[in-house]
Scaffold this active site. Structure first.
Site, PDB file in Angstrom:
ATOM      1  N   SER A   1      32.976  -0.011  16.290  1.00 33.86           N
ATOM      2  CA  SER A   1      32.338   0.840  15.292  1.00 33.86           C
ATOM      3  C   SER A   1      31.317  -0.003  14.523  1.00 33.86           C
ATOM      4  CB  SER A   1      33.412   1.389  14.341  1.00 33.86           C
ATOM      5  OG  SER A   1      32.833   2.135  13.299  1.00 33.86           O
TER       6      SER A   1
ATOM      7  N   LYS B   1      30.072   2.957  18.709  1.00 32.07           N
ATOM      8  CA  LYS B   1      30.090   4.044  17.720  1.00 32.07           C
ATOM      9  C   LYS B   1      29.184   3.606  16.589  1.00 32.07           C
ATOM     10  CE  LYS B   1      33.481   5.436  14.294  1.00 32.07           C
ATOM     11  NZ  LYS B   1      34.863   5.895  14.075  1.00 32.07           N
TER      12      LYS B   1
ATOM     13  N   LYS C   1      27.502   4.399  12.886  1.00 33.29           N
ATOM     14  CA  LYS C   1      27.600   5.177  11.652  1.00 33.29           C
ATOM     15  C   LYS C   1      26.228   5.750  11.331  1.00 33.29           C
ATOM     16  CE  LYS C   1      31.929   4.323  10.478  1.00 33.29           C
ATOM     17  NZ  LYS C   1      32.924   5.392  10.261  1.00 33.29           N
TER      18      LYS C   1
ATOM     19  N   ASP D   1      29.164   8.544  14.089  1.00 31.85           N
ATOM     20  CA  ASP D   1      30.167   8.949  13.095  1.00 31.85           C
ATOM     21  C   ASP D   1      29.472   9.156  11.754  1.00 31.85           C
ATOM     22  OD1 ASP D   1      32.341   9.421  11.476  1.00 31.85           O
ATOM     23  OD2 ASP D   1      33.380   7.540  11.908  1.00 31.85           O
TER      24      ASP D   1
ATOM     25  N   GLU E   1      31.240  12.403  15.387  1.00 35.64           N
ATOM     26  CA  GLU E   1      32.497  12.431  14.637  1.00 35.64           C
ATOM     27  C   GLU E   1      32.261  12.927  13.216  1.00 35.64           C
ATOM     28  OE1 GLU E   1      34.472   8.663  15.084  1.00 35.64           O
ATOM     29  OE2 GLU E   1      35.758   8.958  13.342  1.00 35.64           O
TER      30      GLU E   1
ATOM     31  N   ASP F   1      37.798  13.635  12.480  1.00 38.18           N
ATOM     32  CA  ASP F   1      38.557  12.496  11.952  1.00 38.18           C
ATOM     33  C   ASP F   1      39.197  12.974  10.642  1.00 38.18           C
ATOM     34  OD1 ASP F   1      39.353  10.172  10.626  1.00 38.18           O
ATOM     35  OD2 ASP F   1      37.485   9.077  10.873  1.00 38.18           O
TER      36      ASP F   1
ATOM     37  N   LYS G   1      44.315   8.697  13.605  1.00 39.52           N
ATOM     38  CA  LYS G   1      44.653   7.531  12.789  1.00 39.52           C
ATOM     39  C   LYS G   1      46.056   7.775  12.258  1.00 39.52           C
ATOM     40  CE  LYS G   1      39.901   6.550  11.355  1.00 39.52           C
ATOM     41  NZ  LYS G   1      38.904   6.773  10.284  1.00 39.52           N
TER      42      LYS G   1
ATOM     43  N   GLY H   1      40.270   3.570  13.666  1.00 36.93           N
ATOM     44  CA  GLY H   1      40.635   2.346  12.957  1.00 36.93           C
ATOM     45  C   GLY H   1      40.166   2.416  11.528  1.00 36.93           C
TER      46      GLY H   1
HETATM   47  O1  OSB Z   1      35.446   6.936   9.847  1.00 40.61           O
HETATM   48  O2  OSB Z   1      36.366   5.929  11.448  1.00 40.61           O
HETATM   49  C1  OSB Z   1      35.966   5.922  10.292  1.00 40.61           C
HETATM   50  C2  OSB Z   1      36.375   2.423   8.801  1.00 40.61           C
HETATM   51  C3  OSB Z   1      36.767   2.740   7.526  1.00 40.61           C
HETATM   52  C4  OSB Z   1      36.855   4.050   7.159  1.00 40.61           C
HETATM   53  C5  OSB Z   1      36.545   5.059   8.068  1.00 40.61           C
HETATM   54  C6  OSB Z   1      36.186   4.758   9.360  1.00 40.61           C
HETATM   55  C7  OSB Z   1      36.064   3.409   9.725  1.00 40.61           C
HETATM   56  C8  OSB Z   1      35.602   2.963  11.033  1.00 40.61           C
HETATM   57  C9  OSB Z   1      36.004   1.574  11.450  1.00 40.61           C
HETATM   58  O3  OSB Z   1      34.862   3.603  11.741  1.00 40.61           O
HETATM   59  C10 OSB Z   1      36.766   1.538  12.715  1.00 40.61           C
HETATM   60  C11 OSB Z   1      37.389   0.158  12.903  1.00 40.61           C
HETATM   61  O4  OSB Z   1      38.469  -0.103  12.355  1.00 40.61           O
HETATM   62  O5  OSB Z   1      36.774  -0.644  13.591  1.00 40.61           O
HETATM   63 MG    MG Z   2      35.454   8.369  11.355  1.00 39.45          MG
END
Ligand code: OSB
Ligand code: MG
Length: 404
Positions: free
Chosen positions: A152, A178, A180, A206, A231, A256, A280, A308
């Protein structure tokens, strides 16, 4: 409960009467800041929970954060829920099966991250006591011990920077990217990234709830980029608008934040709000509920993958064990320790195999423990709760820390 140990011998399940709970508030600096549409994290902070009974320890961590940005839970709310609502329900309880914890906690509304951390530590305790790896108690597939993983990538300062970071991860072997996104940092960087990595590399986005239904045209522009999925584009508590959006997009929608239970999953799937679910364990309240979300999705032919929350090695281990369930069919966000930290809480750290997988730790329970010396170095707060029959219930407890 009777189960087979690794040596094939029948081992009698043990009864768990929790004697103590240790809380360690730990802060691990992140190698690089992680920016999402809701904020930037520079340090991973978490409550590490240790449950103690019969000379065996069980470990887990909370996925809550300092501020209620991803969800409404925070370190303080998790502490409060433990002390006043959840731990009182464990006092004097003789647990024979970790599956029962979910029902014990059921009267308490919300507070899923708080529930999950305790429940997960109890699952670790039971699998350690029986001398089996956690995935066996969870019902995982013995043939799935190498979990395909992606990475991510937070919002970057420029498309060039995004491409550089992505190329580095691809060269390490990560199986999907992934990215953001937020309004204004979406179509262009993703177009540039797609052009740079070619059509074969799996890419997804995401949004962490940064869009509204009225942004549909902007989101439709992403359809040209052949993304695996997008996402949580809309509100964190929405499935209705997502069902409208999902019909307007070619890109599959993954949820999510909006999926907090198996009922949420069923309703979202029935409405057509998502074609994929990010599971999660912390967000849904524990392993038992994660299993149920997994099962509901599987019964509808909807694949899931393991999300995660920048976990330390303790939470990462839990995530890998749950990923052995058969409907975890897409690479997870369970990246290697060195993607996040200079030094993990556990040793050895989680390393990426050359084939873009992480190995599920062998050995009893989650298969890893925090290294005491590192725990002592990274923790900023330590408490030990002895679960005497007189554990107080209700009210704001004396000495509740307000800052950690
Ligand atoms: O939206 O998936 C998410 C990290 C913190 C809060 C929300 C998210 C995330 C990540 C990180 O996308 C995923 C990772 O742990 O590598
Ligand atoms: Mg997410």
């Amino acid at each position: 409960m009777v189960s087979l140990g690794e040596d094939g011998q029948r081992k009698r399940a043990r009864v768990m009467k929790i004697e103590a709970i240790f809380l360690d508030f730990v802060q691990l600096p992140l190698k690089s800041p992680f920016q999402t549409s809701f904020g930037t994290e520079r340090v991973k902070s978490t409550w590490l929970v240790t449950v103690v009974a019969d000379g065996v320890r069980g470990y887990a961590e909370s996925v809550a954060d300092v501020e209620p940005l991803y969800s409404e839970e925070t370190h303080a709310s998790v502490y409060f829920a433990w002390k006043n609502a959840l731990v009182p329900r464990l006092v004097n309880e003789s647990l024979t099966d970790p599956k029962d914890v979910d029902a014990l906690f059921a009267p308490i509304r919300g507070n899923r991250m708080a529930k999950a951390a305790l429940e997960m530590a109890i699952w670790d305790w039971f699998s350690r006591s029986q001398g089996v790896p956690l995935w066996r108690l969870l019902g995982g597939d013995p043939a799935r011990q190498r979990i395909p993983v992606g990475v991510s990538i937070g919002i970057q300062s420029s498309p060039e920077q995004l491409i550089a970071v992505a190329m580095d991860y691809l060269s390490q072997g990560y199986r999907r990217l992934k990215v953001k996104i937020q309004p204004g940092t979406d179509v262009e960087p993703l177009e540039r990234l797609r052009a740079a990595v070619g059509s074969e590399v799996p890419i997804m986005a995401d949004a962490n709830s940064a869009y509204r239904l009225s942004d549909v045209d902007r989101l439709k522009a992403l359809d040209a980029l052949n993304l695996m999925m997008i996402e949580q584009p809309l509100a964190e508590d929405d499935i209705v608008d997502h069902s409208v959006l999902a019909r307007a997009l070619k890109t599959p929608v993954c949820l999510d934040e909006a999926i907090r239970s198996s009922d949420d999953a069923r309703k979202a799937i029935q409405l057509g709000a998502c074609a994929v679910i990010n599971v999660k364990v912390g967000r849904v309240g524990g392993h038992q509920m994660a299993r149920q979300v997994h099962d509901v999705a599987a019964s509808h032919g909807v694949p899931v993958w393991c999300g995660g929350m920048l976990e330390t090695g303790v939470g990462r281990a839990h995530n890998l064990h749950v990923s052995t369930l058969p409907n975890f069919r897409l690479p997870g966000d369970t990246s290697a320790s060195d993607r996040y930290f200079f030094e993990d809480l556990v040793d050895p750290p989680f390393r990426l195999n050359p084939d873009g997988t992480l190995s599920v730790p062998e050995g009893p329970g989650i298969g890893v423990e925090p290294v005491p010396e590192r725990l002592a170095r990274f923790r900023t707060h330590h408490e030990e709760w002895r679960l005497t029959p007189h554990w107080r219930q209700g009210g704001i407890p004396h000495g509740t820390p307000t800052r950690f």
